[in-house]
Design an enzyme around this catalytic site. Sequence first.
Site, PDB file in Angstrom:
ATOM      1  N   SER A 127      -9.577   1.823   3.033  1.00  0.00           N
ATOM      2  CA  SER A 127      -8.740   2.558   2.114  1.00  0.00           C
ATOM      3  C   SER A 127      -7.693   1.717   1.388  1.00  0.00           C
ATOM      4  CB  SER A 127      -8.029   3.667   2.884  1.00  0.00           C
ATOM      5  OG  SER A 127      -7.150   3.110   3.841  1.00  0.00           O
ATOM      6  N   LYS A 175       0.850  -1.197   0.000  1.00  0.00           N
ATOM      7  CA  LYS A 175       0.000   0.000   0.000  1.00  0.00           C
ATOM      8  C   LYS A 175       0.885   1.246   0.000  1.00  0.00           C
ATOM      9  CE  LYS A 175      -3.828   2.024   2.691  1.00  0.00           C
ATOM     10  NZ  LYS A 175      -4.635   1.919   3.926  1.00  0.00           N
ATOM     11  N   SER A 205      -9.626  -0.403   7.341  1.00  0.00           N
ATOM     12  CA  SER A 205      -9.076  -0.289   5.989  1.00  0.00           C
ATOM     13  C   SER A 205      -8.374  -1.514   5.409  1.00  0.00           C
ATOM     14  CB  SER A 205      -8.109   0.887   5.925  1.00  0.00           C
ATOM     15  OG  SER A 205      -8.829   2.060   5.693  1.00  0.00           O
TER      16      SER A 205
HETATM   17  N1  GLN Z   1     -12.971   4.196   6.446  1.00  0.00           N
HETATM   18  C1  GLN Z   1     -12.417   4.656   7.685  1.00  0.00           C
HETATM   19  C2  GLN Z   1     -12.018   6.111   7.543  1.00  0.00           C
HETATM   20  O1  GLN Z   1     -12.300   6.662   6.556  1.00  0.00           O
HETATM   21  C3  GLN Z   1     -11.256   3.818   8.082  1.00  0.00           C
HETATM   22  C4  GLN Z   1     -10.048   4.105   7.275  1.00  0.00           C
HETATM   23  C5  GLN Z   1      -8.847   3.339   7.702  1.00  0.00           C
HETATM   24  O2  GLN Z   1      -8.929   2.332   8.410  1.00  0.00           O
HETATM   25  N2  GLN Z   1      -7.693   3.842   7.323  1.00  0.00           N
HETATM   26  O3  GLN Z   1     -11.430   6.677   8.413  1.00  0.00           O
END
Ligand code: GLN
Length: 476
Positions: free
Chosen positions: A146, A71, A170
């Site tokens: 994400s 990532k 994420s």
């Molecule tokens: N979807 C969640 C957010 O927007 C979690 C994102 C993540 O775990 N990085 O914060």
Amino acid sequence: MEALTAEQSIAAITSGQTSSEELVEEALRRSEDDPWGAFLALDGERARRRAKEIDAAAERPPLAGVPIAIKDVLSTRDLETTAGSQILKGFRPLYTATCIKRLERAGAVVVGKTNMDEFAMGSSTENSSYQLTLNPWDMETVPGGSSGGSAATVAARQVPWSLGSDTGGSIRQPASLCGVVGMKPTYGAVSRYGLIAFASSLDQVGPLARTVRDSALLLSHIVGQDPRDSTSLDWWKPIEVPDTERLDGVKIGVISEMLENGIESGVKSATEAATATAAELGAEITEVSLPSSRHGIAAYYLIAPAEASANLARFDGMRYGARAAADDLLEHYERTRGEGFGPEVKRRIMLGTFALASGYYEAYYARAQRVRTLIVRDFGEAFEKVDLLLSPTSPTTAFKIGERVDDPYAMYMSDICTIPMSLAGLPAISIPCGVADGLPVGLQLTGPAFSENGLFSVAHALEQAIDFDALPETLS
Ligand code: GLN
């Protein structure tokens, strides 16, 4: 060539059937052909060189030269690292994240960097400022986020496994939407050195893979204390690759709040079927309530933006990446940040700054922290009664591209089942447990801190018993 899992790849290299060079070449070929937009950058030259070195070495390293995708939130020396943001366009870090270093030392070969929501803020990868990533199961739907690129690339069989990061879901939610295995370890299990910070008290690095065994193998090489991350833990117990078949005597609690409103019927029935399978394997099933978990989203959207607003202050156009032309310092900051950050990142910086402002701190941030403590206590009480908890990973299967972009609240609800575990710092894994209307459903198992080995064992036994048809290779 059939796409091998990491474990199969290692066996094939070790037995001389193939070489790291061949597997890396194949991974690069598959990754160059990227209709899903999983990759932001490939690093073919270095990957080929590494593979050759590993093949020529006198002693084969444990991961034998198997390719991996990373990532783009993890720093890679000399290789552009953007965190999905324009503000880091062209940024080439001076060092490599500890977890990647460990993997490289163990013989993994990084083939490229995967797409993600900007600074890991999002649940669909649509907040990437570079490109969309499409779900290999249905290219009209999102891969989740994400870590959407890291999930899509594994589902599309470009590489056998990848690294993601998980702050509120994420890794697990994109794994669920793409029909792969995704694991968030106990907070502190994996060093965050070199991980571009979003919300430091929540961020963790973890594996995405096609099998539970591959996930355990990958995690086993990245856990451990790192003097460069003071929150990393002294990991006294090695992560084992599981081979459990039965679940006799294992006490599993189904989280009652997570089978209520807002959970799609197809997700609910796949979760119930998986629960029945666990019972057939010998597990004792009970229902468990986590009453404070319903306030998880509210607490998270104060705590995470508060930390983000502080963490993102460093992107001032001086130290990293893109810089806007300006006549004076203030204008320089304003223009760099104004042009460099996308709308969701700005929304969170404003929200977080407001929540921390004097006069509001007590009402918002401090209160959210107290809710966090209540959630931790709920889990503590639950684990007095059961060994681990079961729930859906995501309330819905993959949603259509564009469907939630104008509705932040709907997007935030994507993590309703994963955020409580993050707030409590607990390990949790998502495994595919079925298909609803042609799209994969993920099952989440959560354990007490440091229960990684137990989680992998149960997840492996269930994975073997659940009849999940992964995406046919011909489609990918
Ligand atoms: N979807 C969640 C957010 O927007 C979690 C994102 C993540 O775990 N990085 O914060």
